[in-house]
Write a protein that holds these residues in place. Structure first.
Motif, PDB file in Angstrom:
ATOM      1  N   LEU A 260      -6.024  10.266   4.017  1.00 55.92           N
ATOM      2  CA  LEU A 260      -5.700   9.040   4.746  1.00 55.92           C
ATOM      3  C   LEU A 260      -4.198   8.769   4.742  1.00 55.92           C
ATOM      4  O   LEU A 260      -3.649   8.244   5.711  1.00 55.92           O
ATOM      5  CB  LEU A 260      -6.427   7.842   4.133  1.00 55.92           C
ATOM      6  CG  LEU A 260      -7.934   7.764   4.324  1.00 55.92           C
ATOM      7  CD1 LEU A 260      -8.511   6.640   3.487  1.00 55.92           C
ATOM      8  CD2 LEU A 260      -8.265   7.553   5.800  1.00 55.92           C
ATOM      9  N   LYS A 261      -3.549   9.161   3.660  1.00 55.27           N
ATOM     10  CA  LYS A 261      -2.105   8.920   3.516  1.00 55.27           C
ATOM     11  C   LYS A 261      -1.294   9.646   4.585  1.00 55.27           C
ATOM     12  O   LYS A 261      -0.244   9.170   5.000  1.00 55.27           O
ATOM     13  CB  LYS A 261      -1.668   9.368   2.119  1.00 55.27           C
ATOM     14  CG  LYS A 261      -0.274   8.973   1.746  1.00 55.27           C
ATOM     15  CD  LYS A 261       0.033   9.354   0.318  1.00 55.27           C
ATOM     16  CE  LYS A 261       1.415   8.891  -0.075  1.00 55.27           C
ATOM     17  NZ  LYS A 261       1.728   9.230  -1.461  1.00 55.27           N
ATOM     18  N   GLU A 262      -1.823  10.766   5.073  1.00 56.61           N
ATOM     19  CA  GLU A 262      -1.113  11.539   6.089  1.00 56.61           C
ATOM     20  C   GLU A 262      -0.901  10.748   7.377  1.00 56.61           C
ATOM     21  O   GLU A 262       0.073  10.963   8.085  1.00 56.61           O
ATOM     22  CB  GLU A 262      -1.878  12.832   6.399  1.00 56.61           C
ATOM     23  CG  GLU A 262      -1.915  13.796   5.245  1.00 56.61           C
ATOM     24  CD  GLU A 262      -2.829  14.982   5.491  1.00 56.61           C
ATOM     25  OE1 GLU A 262      -3.356  15.129   6.623  1.00 56.61           O
ATOM     26  OE2 GLU A 262      -3.029  15.762   4.547  1.00 56.61           O
ATOM     27  N   ASN A 263      -1.819   9.832   7.688  1.00 54.96           N
ATOM     28  CA  ASN A 263      -1.728   9.060   8.928  1.00 54.96           C
ATOM     29  C   ASN A 263      -1.536   7.565   8.684  1.00 54.96           C
ATOM     30  O   ASN A 263      -1.788   6.767   9.578  1.00 54.96           O
ATOM     31  CB  ASN A 263      -2.996   9.276   9.769  1.00 54.96           C
ATOM     32  CG  ASN A 263      -3.136  10.701  10.216  1.00 54.96           C
ATOM     33  OD1 ASN A 263      -2.167  11.318  10.638  1.00 54.96           O
ATOM     34  ND2 ASN A 263      -4.338  11.236  10.119  1.00 54.96           N
ATOM     35  N   ILE A 264      -1.086   7.199   7.506  1.00 49.74           N
ATOM     36  CA  ILE A 264      -0.988   5.782   7.151  1.00 49.74           C
ATOM     37  C   ILE A 264       0.014   5.031   8.026  1.00 49.74           C
ATOM     38  O   ILE A 264      -0.131   3.826   8.248  1.00 49.74           O
ATOM     39  CB  ILE A 264      -0.682   5.593   5.640  1.00 49.74           C
ATOM     40  CG1 ILE A 264      -1.004   4.165   5.192  1.00 49.74           C
ATOM     41  CG2 ILE A 264       0.740   5.965   5.318  1.00 49.74           C
ATOM     42  CD1 ILE A 264      -2.438   3.797   5.241  1.00 49.74           C
TER      43      ILE A 264
ATOM     44  N   ARG B 218      -4.676   0.420  -3.593  1.00 50.37           N
ATOM     45  CA  ARG B 218      -5.630   1.420  -4.077  1.00 50.37           C
ATOM     46  C   ARG B 218      -4.928   2.673  -4.616  1.00 50.37           C
ATOM     47  O   ARG B 218      -5.245   3.152  -5.706  1.00 50.37           O
ATOM     48  CB  ARG B 218      -6.604   1.811  -2.955  1.00 50.37           C
ATOM     49  CG  ARG B 218      -7.579   2.910  -3.339  1.00 50.37           C
ATOM     50  CD  ARG B 218      -8.565   2.477  -4.411  1.00 50.37           C
ATOM     51  NE  ARG B 218      -9.312   3.579  -4.975  1.00 50.37           N
ATOM     52  CZ  ARG B 218     -10.409   4.094  -4.466  1.00 50.37           C
ATOM     53  NH1 ARG B 218     -10.928   3.609  -3.363  1.00 50.37           N
ATOM     54  NH2 ARG B 218     -11.012   5.098  -5.074  1.00 50.37           N
ATOM     55  N   VAL B 219      -3.958   3.216  -3.883  1.00 54.33           N
ATOM     56  CA  VAL B 219      -3.299   4.431  -4.342  1.00 54.33           C
ATOM     57  C   VAL B 219      -2.492   4.174  -5.625  1.00 54.33           C
ATOM     58  O   VAL B 219      -2.437   5.042  -6.503  1.00 54.33           O
ATOM     59  CB  VAL B 219      -2.436   5.143  -3.262  1.00 54.33           C
ATOM     60  CG1 VAL B 219      -3.285   5.629  -2.120  1.00 54.33           C
ATOM     61  CG2 VAL B 219      -1.317   4.286  -2.778  1.00 54.33           C
ATOM     62  N   ASN B 220      -1.901   3.007  -5.743  1.00 49.79           N
ATOM     63  CA  ASN B 220      -1.189   2.669  -6.973  1.00 49.79           C
ATOM     64  C   ASN B 220      -2.158   2.569  -8.151  1.00 49.79           C
ATOM     65  O   ASN B 220      -1.828   3.029  -9.255  1.00 49.79           O
ATOM     66  CB  ASN B 220      -0.409   1.366  -6.817  1.00 49.79           C
ATOM     67  CG  ASN B 220       0.819   1.533  -5.946  1.00 49.79           C
ATOM     68  OD1 ASN B 220       1.366   2.615  -5.815  1.00 49.79           O
ATOM     69  ND2 ASN B 220       1.235   0.454  -5.314  1.00 49.79           N
ATOM     70  N   ALA B 221      -3.313   1.983  -7.923  1.00 54.27           N
ATOM     71  CA  ALA B 221      -4.318   1.878  -8.984  1.00 54.27           C
ATOM     72  C   ALA B 221      -4.810   3.249  -9.421  1.00 54.27           C
ATOM     73  O   ALA B 221      -5.137   3.465 -10.587  1.00 54.27           O
ATOM     74  CB  ALA B 221      -5.497   1.017  -8.521  1.00 54.27           C
ATOM     75  N   GLU B 222      -4.848   4.188  -8.481  1.00 57.43           N
ATOM     76  CA  GLU B 222      -5.305   5.556  -8.774  1.00 57.43           C
ATOM     77  C   GLU B 222      -4.177   6.426  -9.323  1.00 57.43           C
ATOM     78  O   GLU B 222      -4.418   7.561  -9.730  1.00 57.43           O
ATOM     79  CB  GLU B 222      -5.890   6.206  -7.523  1.00 57.43           C
ATOM     80  CG  GLU B 222      -7.132   5.538  -6.976  1.00 57.43           C
ATOM     81  CD  GLU B 222      -8.335   5.646  -7.901  1.00 57.43           C
ATOM     82  OE1 GLU B 222      -8.363   6.528  -8.785  1.00 57.43           O
ATOM     83  OE2 GLU B 222      -9.258   4.826  -7.743  1.00 57.43           O
TER      84      GLU B 222
END
Length: 163
Positions: free
Chosen positions: A138-142, A156-160
């Motif tokens: 998903l990050k590729e097209n954020i 979410r990505v920071n939490a992960e």
């Protein structure tokens, strides 16, 4: 349809990613003294309301909507269309959350991630079934995503722990 307390319990314990438990909470209320028990809804991150909407904003902020055919049509559908403009203006209420949860709960996580309803997409990006590999995809097209979605994606990505 289940009660809000049942929906909230499922959203925060069954669906929410482990890394977000205790940080994300969902809020809905109906005002018993208002006509038709209208109310408000919000998603909170560490106690701060990231998005919030109220039935009464529909009337006061409707003038801020872009004046085009798409919004005229969607406004006549009682704001059933939840995009970034509607979210930022807060022109949604508890019923929008109920409808979004119903859609989210009755389809695959893949369909939820690409739903036209931005609230459904937010529920999906916070979902435990979306793992690190899918987040990286998903990050590729954020950059093409609405600002509100980007904000929840970043949470979410920071939490992960994804850089």
């Amino acid at each position: 349809m289940p009660s809000w307390s049942g929906i909230r319990k499922r959203m925060e314990s069954e669906y929410l990613a482990e890394s977000l438990k205790g940080h994300i909470s969902y809020f809905v209320t109906s005002y018993s003294r208002s006509p038709d028990h209208e109310g408000r809804a919000a998603i909170r991150y560490n106690g701060k309301e990231i998005i919030k909407g109220c039935y009464y904003h529909n009337w006061t902020k409707a003038a801020s909507f872009p004046k085009d055919e798409k919004y005229e049509r969607h406004m006549s559908e009682e704001f059933a269309f939840m995009d970034d403009t509607a979210i930022k203006l807060g022109v949604f209420d508890q019923r929008c959350f109920y409808e979004a949860f119903d859609e989210f709960d009755n389809q695959s996580i893949e369909k939820s991630l690409y739903s036209e309803n931005l609230i459904v997409r937010i529920f999906a990006v916070l979902d435990r079934r979306v793992g690190k590999r899918r987040l990286l995809t998903l990050k590729e097209n954020i950059e093409n995503e609405p600002d509100t979605f980007k904000e929840f994606f970043a949470i979410r990505v920071n939490a992960e722990g994804i850089v």
